[in-house]
Enzyme design. Structure first.
Site, PDB file in Angstrom:
ATOM      1  N   VAL A 135       0.837  -1.206   0.000  1.00  0.00           N
ATOM      2  CA  VAL A 135       0.000   0.000   0.000  1.00  0.00           C
ATOM      3  C   VAL A 135       0.870   1.252   0.000  1.00  0.00           C
ATOM      4  O   VAL A 135       0.545   2.267  -0.616  1.00  0.00           O
ATOM      5  CB  VAL A 135      -0.956  -0.017   1.202  1.00  0.00           C
ATOM      6  CG1 VAL A 135      -1.677   1.320   1.352  1.00  0.00           C
ATOM      7  CG2 VAL A 135      -1.970  -1.138   1.057  1.00  0.00           C
ATOM      8  N   ALA A 136       2.007   1.176   0.699  1.00  0.00           N
ATOM      9  CA  ALA A 136       2.901   2.339   0.748  1.00  0.00           C
ATOM     10  C   ALA A 136       3.437   2.691  -0.631  1.00  0.00           C
ATOM     11  O   ALA A 136       3.698   3.865  -0.927  1.00  0.00           O
ATOM     12  CB  ALA A 136       4.054   2.058   1.706  1.00  0.00           C
ATOM     13  N   ASP A 157      -9.465  21.527 -41.521  1.00  0.00           N
ATOM     14  CA  ASP A 157     -10.384  21.766 -42.620  1.00  0.00           C
ATOM     15  C   ASP A 157     -10.305  23.248 -42.978  1.00  0.00           C
ATOM     16  O   ASP A 157      -9.701  24.041 -42.259  1.00  0.00           O
ATOM     17  CB  ASP A 157     -11.800  21.372 -42.186  1.00  0.00           C
ATOM     18  CG  ASP A 157     -12.752  21.237 -43.362  1.00  0.00           C
ATOM     19  OD1 ASP A 157     -12.283  21.326 -44.507  1.00  0.00           O
ATOM     20  OD2 ASP A 157     -13.952  21.056 -43.119  1.00  0.00           O
ATOM     21  N   ASP A 191     -15.967  20.137 -39.285  1.00  0.00           N
ATOM     22  CA  ASP A 191     -17.328  20.511 -38.894  1.00  0.00           C
ATOM     23  C   ASP A 191     -18.396  19.653 -39.544  1.00  0.00           C
ATOM     24  O   ASP A 191     -19.552  19.702 -39.153  1.00  0.00           O
ATOM     25  CB  ASP A 191     -17.594  21.987 -39.212  1.00  0.00           C
ATOM     26  CG  ASP A 191     -17.392  22.302 -40.693  1.00  0.00           C
ATOM     27  OD1 ASP A 191     -16.976  21.401 -41.447  1.00  0.00           O
ATOM     28  OD2 ASP A 191     -17.658  23.457 -41.083  1.00  0.00           O
ATOM     29  N   GLU A 210      -2.347   5.666  -3.961  1.00  0.00           N
ATOM     30  CA  GLU A 210      -3.806   5.492  -4.027  1.00  0.00           C
ATOM     31  C   GLU A 210      -4.521   6.758  -4.502  1.00  0.00           C
ATOM     32  O   GLU A 210      -5.557   6.686  -5.162  1.00  0.00           O
ATOM     33  CB  GLU A 210      -4.351   5.094  -2.649  1.00  0.00           C
ATOM     34  CG  GLU A 210      -3.888   3.741  -2.151  1.00  0.00           C
ATOM     35  CD  GLU A 210      -2.537   3.833  -1.461  1.00  0.00           C
ATOM     36  OE1 GLU A 210      -1.993   2.784  -1.102  1.00  0.00           O
ATOM     37  OE2 GLU A 210      -2.032   4.969  -1.283  1.00  0.00           O
ATOM     38  N   ASP A 251      -2.668  14.567   1.157  1.00  0.00           N
ATOM     39  CA  ASP A 251      -1.911  14.832  -0.058  1.00  0.00           C
ATOM     40  C   ASP A 251      -2.758  15.234  -1.261  1.00  0.00           C
ATOM     41  O   ASP A 251      -2.259  15.884  -2.181  1.00  0.00           O
ATOM     42  CB  ASP A 251      -1.094  13.590  -0.446  1.00  0.00           C
ATOM     43  CG  ASP A 251       0.227  13.544   0.309  1.00  0.00           C
ATOM     44  OD1 ASP A 251       0.523  14.524   1.000  1.00  0.00           O
ATOM     45  OD2 ASP A 251       0.934  12.534   0.195  1.00  0.00           O
TER      46      ASP A 251
END
Length: 947
Positions: free
Chosen positions: A320-321, A367, A669, A325, A768
């Site tokens: 997990v570190a 175009d 377009d 995440e 964070d």
């Protein structure tokens, strides 16, 4: 041709090839996805081929064919795409790693004896992270693919047909091959039809070809050629702008030319943006490293006698570190900030990752009509009586002046009377517009600028006869009755054609013989206008004997009134935008369906072409090139114009450029642009004048139709990429600070982790995310468009970025390791005696978490610039960053002091001295980074493209 052979013969005009053989009596089955062939021959033969008659189909036969061929509609996109997008949020590599981690944690909780509530909390927290990231990503990224619905919306809902010999109105979806359709000016064409009766009909094929000039239609057989050039056919999605017509349906639904574009659009894959590729690579490497490190530590700790379940949880904490995440959510929301900034600049981005891709654009395939120009023909010059008269004003609004309008009033009066278009005043949100031929609309506007009222002139000089425009003679003429009941004929058309039919020229209202010198002067004036890229028309008149003169009488012995020069004006802001792209190292290639001379003239006006001899290549010439030859063409000229191209040509050009490593943006377009818009790295559609299908196929829509908005969007995209690098450095540097203490504790023999997985999640998502978002909202730097685009293969984690991550992360890691082991050793308790409930241990892990949070506050300030001192930039220039950092520290204080949060995170209250130590460590990081920047400035070197 006899009826039976006619019934068997259908000659394909597609690709201009030879007859494709014999088909059955019935039209081809609807399930065949090839473009239907156009029945050739005279009207009776066409009706015979399609099993129809002048009375149309019988109701019974129409019902049978409807069952056989299916409704006249385009398939709708299934609802499953929404589900697939949602599922895709959980198949992202980061999400997969976290889901596996959550599952393992649940298993560890159930296997544990006794079961540890903290383990269950961790499992639920990781699962919550996955759900949060998925919800944010889905809500931000979801852009429904409604291309098919948009195409369907362009098909008229009802139409007039002959059934059982009677006129009736029915739903367009019930049309079948063989139906006889009745069309009037203003009607949308409901299916591909071969015309059998025509009265002064003209059609606007802009939705299919991209060019808005009306094209005259005929009912007679025409030579073989590409389908859209068959003048005896009209096609689904276009509209009749003048006259009336009857046509027999030969193709419906996906078998039509419109259906062909639908299939091209559906088949064109979405291209991954450069950031998508880089994030995918990064996710794969980080996930692999996390799994490998967690597995290695598990293998080290199990033999040492540690409990199996505890070791599982420990290894999970390591994994997990290493997994950021908060990155998916931070990336999505940061890109969304870029989207909102672009929206304020009139550029609507439908896919978040397209924001960054804009910044790496190296080629724009643009175009012409409606993108570089205003799609409004405008008279800019009138030549009469040996003098040229400038006309001011742009577009259909009759605002402007004519220099010395007196000598040209009669010329413009004649041109307006010899026109079928109508100028419509503004109503509601609509500005001035033209119904009918845009060239004739420009003549009406010029007449108004000369002080004339075309409606009043027509009432005073009513039309009594007309000889419509014909491409063979390139003229149109009308007959009018004046107030004295005499008859005047007016003619307009190609200068050389009309000049050959004139024997006099008007001088101050007097008829003067057209001598050779005068003819030379007129021809030179016409050539001069054409050399400026203008479309030139000549206008003449003569008196005739009666209201129904023959064509020969009307278009002979004419008196030339003068010449009119017009063009589709470029958008005024385009030249500056083109110059900005040039400075930014972005190549512009014009890709248009228009004539090469017209394309080159417009390209010169807007600055795309500056050389005397640019490379001008037509679609026919492209057909003769293989892939190698096309690659050589695209690489050989910096100023390239591709003209008379089809949707397949545009798609092929985009693919070839991508094969060469270019990041390609395509503007357009019309429906004909949709396949290339979808296949390009960045498809840019016009919001105001564009078709629905173009807007839905593109990932960016210009709300103001301004090419200049592309330049602004590219600058914002480049700024987004720089900001992404800033917050990646910010996020990954503290991952090192989370991992190193765990590794240090393992090798030092400490039985517990210095920071738990739940604490890591709190840092990644609580402390964070907001500072990372604030870094993602850093304003655009002034020099962002003065550098060339970064290479397509450039890595998001360049050596310079990785070096900075290790430098900042290493300082943080040393600081938190120091405070952890200092606190543990200061207690005097042996390692083996520590437990999770020990107050000293809880204080130590609180110091680690708080140390990371405080150092990240200083880290956020440090990464705002790469070389320049943050103190010179100003600490208050991004106030949201300070607010976000203070929020993170406040949250950390709550985790330290609030009993409910202490129970969740196993933390303890910190003393003021502890906070002072942690603040000093954070200040050391900022000072060290400032010294690094100072050294870089001293050496006057920097990574390319960084500030």
């Amino acid at each position: 041709m006899s009826p039976e052979p006619a019934r068997q013969a259908r000659i394909a005009l597609h690709e201009g090839g030879p007859p494709t053989g014999v088909t059955t009596t019935a039209p081809p089955d609807r399930r065949n996805t090839s473009v239907s062939t156009i029945p050739a021959g005279a009207v009776p033969e066409v009706l015979a081929v399609l099993g129809s008659s002048p009375r149309g189909l019988t109701s019974a036969e129409a019902a049978t064919r409807l069952h056989r061929h299916g409704p006249n509609e385009l398939p709708r996109i299934g609802r499953g795409q929404v589900c697939r997008r949602l599922i895709a949020q959980f198949t992202d590599l980061f999400a997969v790693v976290l889901l596996v981690a959550s599952a393992i944690t649940f298993v560890a909780y159930w296997l544990g004896r006794p079961r540890d509530p903290a383990t269950l909390q961790l499992a639920l927290a990781i699962l919550g992270v996955v759900l949060l990231n998925a919800s944010i990503g889905f809500s931000q990224e979801y852009s429904a693919e409604r291309t098919a619905e948009s195409l369907q919306a362009m098909v008229p809902h009802t139409c007039r047909v002959l059934r059982d010999g009677e006129h009736c109105k029915l739903s367009a979806r019930d049309l079948v091959p063989g139906d006889v359709v009745i069309l009037e000016a203003g009607d949308a064409v409901p299916a591909d039809c071969r015309l059998v009766e025509v009265q002064d009909a003209a059609v606007n094929n802009a939705a299919l070809t991209g060019e808005s000039d009306p094209v005259v239609r005929v009912a007679a057989p025409v030579p073989s050629g590409p389908p859209l050039q068959a003048r005896n056919c009209v096609f689904m999605g276009t509209d009749l702008v003048a006259g009336t017509a009857k046509g027999v349906v030969f193709a419906t639904g996906t078998v039509t030319e419109f259906g062909r574009i639908f299939r091209l659009t559906a088949a064109a894959p979405r291209q991954q943006t450069p950031l998508q590729r880089q994030v995918t690579i990064m996710a794969r490497r980080v996930a692999g490293l996390a799994l490998a490190t967690g597995a290695a530590l598990f293998a080290i700790r199990v033999p040492s006698g540690q409990p199996f379940v505890d070791t599982f949880v420990f290894s999970l904490g390591v994994m997990v570190a290493l997994v950021p995440e908060g990155l998916p959510a931070t990336l999505s929301v940061s890109l969304a900030i870029g989207v909102r900034r672009m929206a304020r600049r009139h550029a609507l981005v439908k896919q978040l990752l397209a924001v960054e891709a804009l910044g790496s654009t190296s080629v724009i395939c643009t175009d012409k009509t409606g993108t570089l120009t205003q799609a409004e023909m405008t008279v800019v010059q009138v030549w009469a009586q040996g003098a040229s008269h400038a006309v001011s004003g742009v577009g259909y609004a009759p605002v402007g002046q004519i220099t010395d309008a007196g000598p040209v009033r009669e010329l413009l009066r004649a041109a307006a009377l010899c026109s079928n278009a109508r100028l419509v005043p503004p109503t509601g949100r609509n500005s001035w517009r033209v119904l009918g031929d845009t060239t004739e609309g420009a003549l009406l506007v010029a007449a108004r600028k000369a002080g004339l009222d075309p409606t009043q002139e027509e009432a005073e000089t009513p039309r009594v006869a007309e000889h419509p425009f014909d491409s063979a003679r390139k003229l149109m003429s009308t007959v009018h009755r004046d107030s004295d009941s005499r008859f005047l004929a007016y003619a307009k058309g190609a200068p050389l054609e009309l000049l050959a039919r004139c024997d006099a020229i008007d001088h101050n209202g007097r008829k003067t013989p057209l001598a050779d010198a005068a003819r030379t002067e007129v021809a030179a004036a016409a050539d001069g206008m054409a050399g400026q890229g203008l479309r030139v028309l000549a206008v003449a008149r003569r008196r005739v004997a009666g209201p129904r003169p023959s064509l020969e009488d009307v278009e002979s012995q004419l008196t030339l009134l003068g010449l009119v020069g017009m063009y589709d004006p470029p958008r005024p802001e385009v030249r500056d935008a083109v110059d900005a792209c040039r400075r930014a190292g972005i190549r512009i290639i014009m890709v248009t369906g228009d004539h090469p001379l017209t394309a080159e003239a417009v390209a010169r006006r807007v600055g795309i072409v500056r050389d005397s001899a640019p490379a001008v290549v037509t679609g026919t010439q492209m057909d003769a090139l293989d892939d190698s030859g096309l690659d050589t063409l695209l690489a050989g000229s910096s100023q390239l114009l591709l003209c008379r191209v089809s949707p397949e040509h545009k798609l092929r050009v985009v693919t070839a450029l991508q094969r060469r490593g270019e990041v390609v943006a395509v503007t357009g377009d019309g429906a004909n642009d949709a396949p290339a818009l979808k296949h390009a790295d960045i498809g840019v559609a016009m919001g105001a004048s564009g078709t629905d299908v173009a807007r839905e196929a593109a990932v960016m829509v210009l709300l103001d139709d301004s090419f200049a908005s592309i330049t602004t969007a590219v600058g914002l995209g480049r700024s987004v990429y720089r900001n992404i690098r800033k917050f990646l450095i910010y996020l990954f540097s503290h991952n090192i600070a989370e991992l190193v203490p765990i590794l240090a504790a393992t090798f030092a023999g400490f039985p517990l982790v210095p920071i738990t997985a739940v604490q890591i999640l709190a840092i990644d998502l609580g402390s964070d995310v907001l500072p990372a978002l604030a870094l993602g909202a850093e304003p655009m730097e002034p020099d962002v468009m003065n550098n060339p685009p970064r290479p397509r293969q450039e890595r998001l984690f360049s050596p310079a970025v990785m070096g900075r991550v290790l430098f900042l992360g290493g300082i943080q890691a040393l600081g938190v390791c120091a405070v952890f082991f200092w606190h543990i050793h200061a207690s005097g308790i042996p390692y083996a005696d520590f437990t999770k409930r020990d107050p000293v241990y809880r204080e130590a892990i609180t110091m680690v978490q708080a140390g990371i949070v405080v150092s990240q506050f200083f880290n956020a300030l440090a990464v705002r610039t790469d070389r320049q001192s943050v103190f010179r930039t100003g600490l208050l220039t991004n106030p949201w960053l300070l607010v976000a950092g203070c929020f993170g520290i406040g949250l950390m204080a709550a985790i330290s002091y609030a009993p409910p949060l202490q129970a969740v995170f196993h933390t303890a209250p910190l003393a003021p001295a502890d906070w002072a130590v942690l603040t000093a460590l954070g200040a050391v990081l900022l000072v060290a980074e400032e010294l690094r920047k100072w050294a870089l400035r001293r050496r006057r070197t920097s990574p390319k493209g960084e500030s």
